[in-house]
Design a protein around this motif. Structure first.
Motif, PDB file in Angstrom:
ATOM      1  N   ARG A  34      -0.501 -31.640 -78.722  1.00 43.55           N
ATOM      2  CA  ARG A  34      -0.047 -32.755 -78.114  1.00 43.55           C
ATOM      3  C   ARG A  34       0.875 -32.839 -77.241  1.00 43.55           C
ATOM      4  N   THR A  35       1.991 -31.812 -77.401  1.00 48.19           N
ATOM      5  CA  THR A  35       3.442 -32.362 -77.028  1.00 48.19           C
ATOM      6  C   THR A  35       3.221 -31.015 -75.577  1.00 48.19           C
ATOM      7  N   SER A  36       2.469 -29.891 -75.829  1.00 46.33           N
ATOM      8  CA  SER A  36       2.225 -29.251 -75.025  1.00 46.33           C
ATOM      9  C   SER A  36       1.648 -29.646 -73.771  1.00 46.33           C
ATOM     10  N   LEU A  37       0.266 -30.479 -74.111  1.00 47.26           N
ATOM     11  CA  LEU A  37      -0.529 -31.291 -73.163  1.00 47.26           C
ATOM     12  C   LEU A  37      -0.013 -32.076 -71.913  1.00 47.26           C
ATOM     13  N   ALA A  38       1.523 -32.903 -72.912  1.00 54.01           N
ATOM     14  CA  ALA A  38       1.914 -33.684 -72.141  1.00 54.01           C
ATOM     15  C   ALA A  38       3.670 -33.045 -71.152  1.00 54.01           C
ATOM     16  N   LEU A  39       3.286 -31.398 -71.707  1.00 55.60           N
ATOM     17  CA  LEU A  39       4.605 -30.624 -70.560  1.00 55.60           C
ATOM     18  C   LEU A  39       4.094 -30.523 -69.452  1.00 55.60           C
ATOM     19  N   PHE A  40       2.276 -30.239 -70.381  1.00 53.23           N
ATOM     20  CA  PHE A  40       1.423 -29.301 -68.547  1.00 53.23           C
ATOM     21  C   PHE A  40       1.319 -30.883 -68.125  1.00 53.23           C
ATOM     22  N   ALA A  41       1.002 -32.148 -68.021  1.00 52.37           N
ATOM     23  CA  ALA A  41       0.614 -33.133 -67.640  1.00 52.37           C
ATOM     24  C   ALA A  41       2.178 -33.484 -66.476  1.00 52.37           C
ATOM     25  N   ALA A  42       3.080 -33.233 -66.880  1.00 45.42           N
ATOM     26  CA  ALA A  42       3.957 -33.803 -66.531  1.00 45.42           C
ATOM     27  C   ALA A  42       4.784 -33.055 -65.225  1.00 45.42           C
ATOM     28  N   ALA A  43       4.646 -31.592 -65.425  1.00 46.69           N
ATOM     29  CA  ALA A  43       3.754 -29.954 -64.555  1.00 46.69           C
ATOM     30  C   ALA A  43       3.431 -31.171 -63.284  1.00 46.69           C
ATOM     31  N   VAL A  44       2.061 -31.284 -63.612  1.00 50.77           N
ATOM     32  CA  VAL A  44       0.654 -32.077 -62.477  1.00 50.77           C
ATOM     33  C   VAL A  44       1.095 -32.785 -61.685  1.00 50.77           C
ATOM     34  N   ALA A  45       2.172 -33.530 -63.002  1.00 51.90           N
ATOM     35  CA  ALA A  45       2.592 -35.133 -61.864  1.00 51.90           C
ATOM     36  C   ALA A  45       3.137 -35.122 -60.888  1.00 51.90           C
ATOM     37  N   PHE A  65       8.301 -27.802 -66.500  1.00 51.71           N
ATOM     38  CA  PHE A  65       8.034 -28.807 -67.813  1.00 51.71           C
ATOM     39  C   PHE A  65       6.619 -27.255 -67.920  1.00 51.71           C
ATOM     40  N   LEU A  66       6.050 -26.717 -67.034  1.00 49.11           N
ATOM     41  CA  LEU A  66       5.067 -25.939 -67.119  1.00 49.11           C
ATOM     42  C   LEU A  66       5.230 -24.743 -68.195  1.00 49.11           C
ATOM     43  N   ILE A  67       6.439 -24.286 -68.485  1.00 43.83           N
ATOM     44  CA  ILE A  67       6.875 -23.017 -68.780  1.00 43.83           C
ATOM     45  C   ILE A  67       6.783 -23.952 -70.203  1.00 43.83           C
ATOM     46  N   LEU A  68       8.010 -24.596 -70.393  1.00 43.53           N
ATOM     47  CA  LEU A  68       7.530 -25.564 -72.087  1.00 43.53           C
ATOM     48  C   LEU A  68       6.151 -25.667 -72.890  1.00 43.53           C
ATOM     49  N   GLY A  69       5.541 -26.352 -71.291  1.00 45.54           N
ATOM     50  CA  GLY A  69       4.064 -26.090 -72.316  1.00 45.54           C
ATOM     51  C   GLY A  69       3.808 -25.286 -73.281  1.00 45.54           C
ATOM     52  N   LEU A  70       3.966 -24.184 -72.332  1.00 41.42           N
ATOM     53  CA  LEU A  70       3.400 -22.203 -72.557  1.00 41.42           C
ATOM     54  C   LEU A  70       3.746 -22.895 -74.016  1.00 41.42           C
ATOM     55  N   ALA A  76       3.437 -24.069 -81.560  1.00 43.03           N
ATOM     56  CA  ALA A  76       2.403 -24.394 -82.288  1.00 43.03           C
ATOM     57  C   ALA A  76       1.948 -23.655 -82.925  1.00 43.03           C
ATOM     58  N   TRP A  77       1.604 -22.346 -82.280  1.00 40.72           N
ATOM     59  CA  TRP A  77       0.107 -21.774 -83.082  1.00 40.72           C
ATOM     60  C   TRP A  77       1.707 -20.245 -84.317  1.00 40.72           C
TER      61      TRP A  77
END
Length: 119
Positions: A34-45, A65-70, A76-77
């Motif tokens: 979920r944190t990863s998705l939120a960081l991706f959303a921040a980058a896209v926004a 934010f995109l790199i942090l999402g990755l 997570a894994w």
């Protein structure tokens, strides 16, 4: 018939831990996703919305934010598998591995947005 579980490198050794601990570990895995998705959303926004931020600063923050999402998805894994292995071997749980990088990165990304809105 014996079922093999994925990933084998986690489940092939050790004993089954208390299911509550494995389920808690899975919830932590999902929280990192979920944190990863939120960081991706921040980058896209940052790139999709017409925000009053200088373009270079906005692009830099979006990239952070995109790199942090990755990185969060990798955490997570890695965190799930190392914790599950520790539970199966009744050994001490691993500490925070990549989480500190994410905290610093979020501060950097937020600072870029802030500075870009002032310039």
């Amino acid at each position: 018939m014996v079922r093999t579980r994925f990933p084998r490198n986690v489940y092939r050794d050790g004993d089954e831990p208390d299911p509550r601990f494995s389920l808690a570990n899975e919830r932590t895995f999902l929280a990192w996703l979920r944190t990863s998705l939120a960081l991706f959303a921040a980058a896209v926004a940052l790139e999709a919305l017409q925000l009053p931020i200088q373009p270079a600063w906005r692009l830099a923050a979006a990239a952070v934010f995109l790199i942090l999402g990755l990185v969060a998805a990798a955490q997570a894994w890695i965190g799930w598998s190392s914790t599950e292995r520790a539970l199966r071997h009744n050994s001490p749980l691993p500490g925070l591995s990549i989480g500190g990088v994410i905290v610093i990165g979020v501060i950097v990304g937020a600072a870029l947005v802030f500075i870009g809105s002032l310039v």
